[in-house]
Design a protein around this motif. Structure first.
Motif, PDB file in Angstrom:
ATOM      1  N   THR A 130      38.942  47.746  40.625  1.00 57.65           N
ATOM      2  CA  THR A 130      38.923  46.512  39.841  1.00 57.65           C
ATOM      3  C   THR A 130      40.098  46.456  38.882  1.00 57.65           C
ATOM      4  OG1 THR A 130      36.509  46.430  39.975  1.00 57.65           O
ATOM      5  CG2 THR A 130      37.562  45.100  38.249  1.00 57.65           C
TER       6      THR A 130
ATOM      7  N   ASP B  44      40.597  35.604  43.331  1.00 52.18           N
ATOM      8  CA  ASP B  44      39.345  35.405  42.599  1.00 52.18           C
ATOM      9  C   ASP B  44      38.154  35.862  43.430  1.00 52.18           C
ATOM     10  OD1 ASP B  44      40.678  34.389  40.426  1.00 52.18           O
ATOM     11  OD2 ASP B  44      40.416  32.286  41.016  1.00 52.18           O
ATOM     12  N   SER B  45      38.120  35.512  44.711  1.00 57.37           N
ATOM     13  CA  SER B  45      37.012  35.893  45.586  1.00 57.37           C
ATOM     14  C   SER B  45      36.944  37.401  45.744  1.00 57.37           C
ATOM     15  CB  SER B  45      37.180  35.233  46.960  1.00 57.37           C
ATOM     16  OG  SER B  45      37.165  33.837  46.847  1.00 57.37           O
TER      17      SER B  45
ATOM     18  N   SER C 118      35.643  39.089  42.598  1.00 56.04           N
ATOM     19  CA  SER C 118      34.191  38.956  42.444  1.00 56.04           C
ATOM     20  C   SER C 118      33.461  39.983  43.302  1.00 56.04           C
ATOM     21  CB  SER C 118      33.750  37.546  42.828  1.00 56.04           C
ATOM     22  OG  SER C 118      34.351  36.600  41.980  1.00 56.04           O
TER      23      SER C 118
ATOM     24  N   ALA D 211      33.914  43.497  41.769  1.00 51.79           N
ATOM     25  CA  ALA D 211      33.157  43.629  40.517  1.00 51.79           C
ATOM     26  C   ALA D 211      31.703  43.946  40.797  1.00 51.79           C
ATOM     27  CB  ALA D 211      33.284  42.345  39.707  1.00 51.79           C
ATOM     28  N   ASP D 212      31.147  43.330  41.838  1.00 54.28           N
ATOM     29  CA  ASP D 212      29.753  43.591  42.211  1.00 54.28           C
ATOM     30  C   ASP D 212      29.561  45.022  42.692  1.00 54.28           C
ATOM     31  OD1 ASP D 212      29.161  41.013  41.541  1.00 54.28           O
ATOM     32  OD2 ASP D 212      29.263  40.246  43.618  1.00 54.28           O
TER      33      ASP D 212
END
Length: 727
Positions: A215, A200-201, A204, A207-208
């Protein structure tokens, strides 16, 4: 060789006293445990005493001992069943034997002494007549053979239950390992969650950064990982469910098989009311027996082994505890005394207590007896509490009675109770009740198949100490160890504990030493030892397995077991280990037992004499030492084997019939050992039949002599022939 050595006669009298006490205690135990081992011990005691008496020319003692031995041999062969009335005759013979041994050989040939001896011998021969009639009956009546076959078949049913219990016990231990593994699997779920959070980290962060290809790849990887983790969770839940079902089923199987071995405590005490009645009537007492916990389930083997100590405690309570009716009335008591026997389960143990409402422990009388026997200094005894004084009651041969009666005064004390209880991993304690009376508390295992044990490492190998025989475990700094006369000690609870190293006791390689030592304290009170091990592993539940019968008794080893991972380990025999520690400290370290230069700088040859008879042992030692050799002695084959492993000997001289390990077993072990087989072994025995001689020589003995060879010095010439004159 004429007998003119007074010191040897004194040794004979000392041995006669000890063997008479052993015969007395053994016969009393035989009333409750007519086992092969009990008969074997009695036969050996009579045989040893007969041989010692012949050495010193005391034919009066030899004649009685010979007839006693004949009775025990017949009972061993199944030709004689010794009854209670016959035990009375045998005990009377032991009493006369003990008295005769205190007299000079010529005094035993006076008319009055001969008449008394003939009366006893005739009574013993009457038992022999019943033996002969029994033998004829066995030969003529075929139905008895069939009966024995049926009994043996019933015994083999018992053996099936034992095997089932062993398998169920193994399954139980393995299941507990499975449950522990499943528990570890459950802890892995936290790692699975950490993996999910990490994805999850990372998602994120990517994605940024608008890296769509990365991704997309990460999303596919996350889907695969989620699927994998889901399958792991499903398998973990399924394994947990299976583990619980298997654990429950195996526990029920184990408990069911264990229940099949269990008997109600009441089945083991059916003879106690008669014992109390007969003993009380003989002593002129009024005693009521009150029992509770008759339905408490007890392992049948534990119940069988509990029979003898319970009988001892009951007789002790009636004889030493309960007062005569007039004395009880004078004290404001009911003229009828009460003995209570209770059984219950507690703390995973079987708890059995025997309590009486008698006079209790006469502390001052015990103090006086301890001082009179020279067991402790008067000033030290004066400062002892009643609890500390009670420990003396468990010493071998300690008794509060001076006169010899059919019940007391035979040197048969509470040591027999303590020994019997400890043999099955239990313990016994005496409680002095402030309200009057005494109570003996016995803690016993619920079963003899599964034990709690302390697993340790010694020389990089696992070993186990039964927890019931471990007094304490602790770490001792080397700075806390002091040396007294070359022996290592450390302080524990205000007293000094002797320190020995496990690798020396077991003759295994030692590991590098650390600043602090892992110490297992075994024994208690004055008979405690601290055994230094390499490392504590922890407590475990083990299924105790007996060693292969072909190994006989292995020094310091009580059995074997498997760890949870399937690796084997040896379970130590703590009582044996304590004897080994005492012998090691008494003789010095193994290095000190090697050959030492004589005053002239030459090496003196060393001989080991192994015999359970004190008289014979000392006679052989003195005779061989007279030739200039160094002679060490051992009291039985086990101690002899221990000495052989620890030191070097040029010759071994051994008897045949001995407790724990006999001479044939000792010879066999020596001749099987590559490092020892070249050592010549001479058997010196009273057994002079051709089959006895062949048995000794077939085992590997280099020479076989009868003990009659003492008198024509054949033995001494044989010693010189084997190892030459001492240099």
């Amino acid at each position: 060789m004429s007998f003119d050595d007074r010191s040897l006669f004194a040794l004979f009298q000392q041995e006669a006293k000890a063997q008479s006490a052993k015969l007395g205690s053994g016969l009393i135990e035989l009333e409750f445990d007519n086992s092969a081992k009990a008969l074997e011990d009695l036969m050996r005691a009579a045989h040893s005493l007969k041989g010692a008496a012949r050495i010193v020319g005391h034919e009066g003692v030899a004649a009685i001992a010979h007839e006693l031995e004949e009775c025990f041999v017949a009972a061993q062969a199944g030709l004689l069943t010794i009854t209670a009335s016959q035990i009375d005759v045998l005990l009377g013979a032991v009493d006369l034997l003990a008295t005769t041994a205190l007299s000079e050989p010529e005094d035993a040939e006076q008319p009055a002494a001969i008449a008394a001896r003939e009366e006893v011998l005739n009574a013993l021969r009457a038992i022999a007549i019943s033996r002969d009639e029994s033998a004829a009956r066995v030969m003529s009546i075929g139905s008895e053979v069939a009966s024995k076959s049926r009994i043996a078949h019933v015994g083999d049913a018992a053996e099936d239950t034992d095997r089932l219990l062993t398998l169920a016990s193994e399954a139980l231990v393995a299941t507990r390992a499975l449950v522990a593994s499943v528990s570890d699997e459950g802890r892995d779920r936290w790692s699975d969650q950490e993996i999910a959070r990490a994805f999850d980290s990372l998602g994120s962060l990517l994605a940024d950064s608008r890296q769509s290809a990365i991704t997309s790849a990460l999303s596919a990887l996350r889907t695969a990982v989620d699927s994998l983790l889901a399958r792991r969770r499903d398998r973990a839940f399924a394994l947990d469910s299976v583990s619980q079902r298997v654990s429950s089923s195996v526990s029920q199987l184990y408990e069911g098989v264990l229940d099949a071995r269990m008997l109600p405590f009441g089945d083991g005490i059916v003879g106690l009311p008669r014992l109390v009645r007969d003993t009380a009537r003989e002593l002129g007492r009024q005693v009521e027996l009150v029992t509770s916990g008759e339905n408490t389930p007890v392992d049948r083997e534990v119940l069988r082994r509990l029979d003898a100590p319970l009988g001892h405690l009951i007789r002790n309570a009636v004889d030493h505890g309960i007062e005569a009716p007039a004395e009880r009335i004078a004290r404001g008591k009911n003229p009828r005394g009460t003995i209570r026997v209770e059984a219950r389960h507690g703390g995973g143990r079987l708890l059995v207590s025997v309590q009486d409402d008698g006079r209790g422990l006469d502390v001052e009388a015990v103090r006086a007896r301890v001082i009179a026997r020279g067991l402790a200094d008067a000033q030290v005894v004066a400062e002892m509490s009643s609890a500390e004084l009670s420990h003396f009651l468990f010493l071998p041969g300690f008794t509060m009675r001076d006169e010899v009666t059919p019940i007391s005064g035979r040197g048969v004390g509470l040591d027999v109770v303590q020994m019997s209880v400890r043999e099955i991993g239990g313990d016994v304690r005496l409680v002095h009740l402030p309200t009057g009376g005494m109570r003996f508390d016995m803690q016993l295992p619920l079963t003899l198949s599964v034990i709690r044990a302390l697993v340790v490492l010694i020389g990089d190998e696992p070993y186990a100490f039964p927890l019931a025989r471990v007094h304490r475990i602790l770490r001792v700094e080397r700075s806390e160890v002091s040396s007294v006369e070359g022996r290592q000690h450390f302080a524990l609870d205000g007293r000094q504990i002797g320190l020995v190293w496990a690798h020396q006791l077991l003759d295994v390689p030692s590991s590098p030493s650390a600043d602090d030592m892992s110490v297992v304290v075994i024994g208690e009170h004055e008979l405690a030892w601290g055994v230094v091990v390499d490392r504590f592993v922890g407590e475990q539940e083990l299924v105790l397995r007996g060693l292969d019968a072909r190994l006989s008794k292995v020094q310091d080893v009580g059995g074997a077991a498997l760890l949870a991972d399937g690796s084997p380990l040896l379970v130590l025999d703590v009582e044996d280990l304590m004897r080994t520690a005492s012998a090691l400290v008494a003789t010095g370290s193994p290095e000190a037992m090697r050959q030492a230069p004589s005053a002239t700088g030459k090496t003196r040859k060393r001989v080991l004499v192994v015999d359970d008879s004190l008289t014979v042992r000392e006679l052989e030692r003195k005779m061989i030492e007279g030739l200039g050799y160094i002679v060490d002695v051992a009291v039985d084959g086990m101690e002899g084997w221990n000495a052989m492993r620890a030191g070097h000997y040029d010759l071994v001289v051994t008897d045949v019939d001995m407790p724990r390990m006999d001479g044939i077993e000792l010879v066999t072990l020596i001749k099987r050992d590559a490092a020892l087989r070249a050592t010549p072994v001479m058997i010196v025995s009273y057994k002079d039949r051709d089959e006895d001689r062949r048995r000794g020589l077939d085992a590997g003995a280099d020479y076989y002599l009868t003990k009659g060879s003492f008198y024509d010095e054949t033995m001494l010439r044989a010693v010189e022939d084997f190892i030459g004159e001492n240099s």
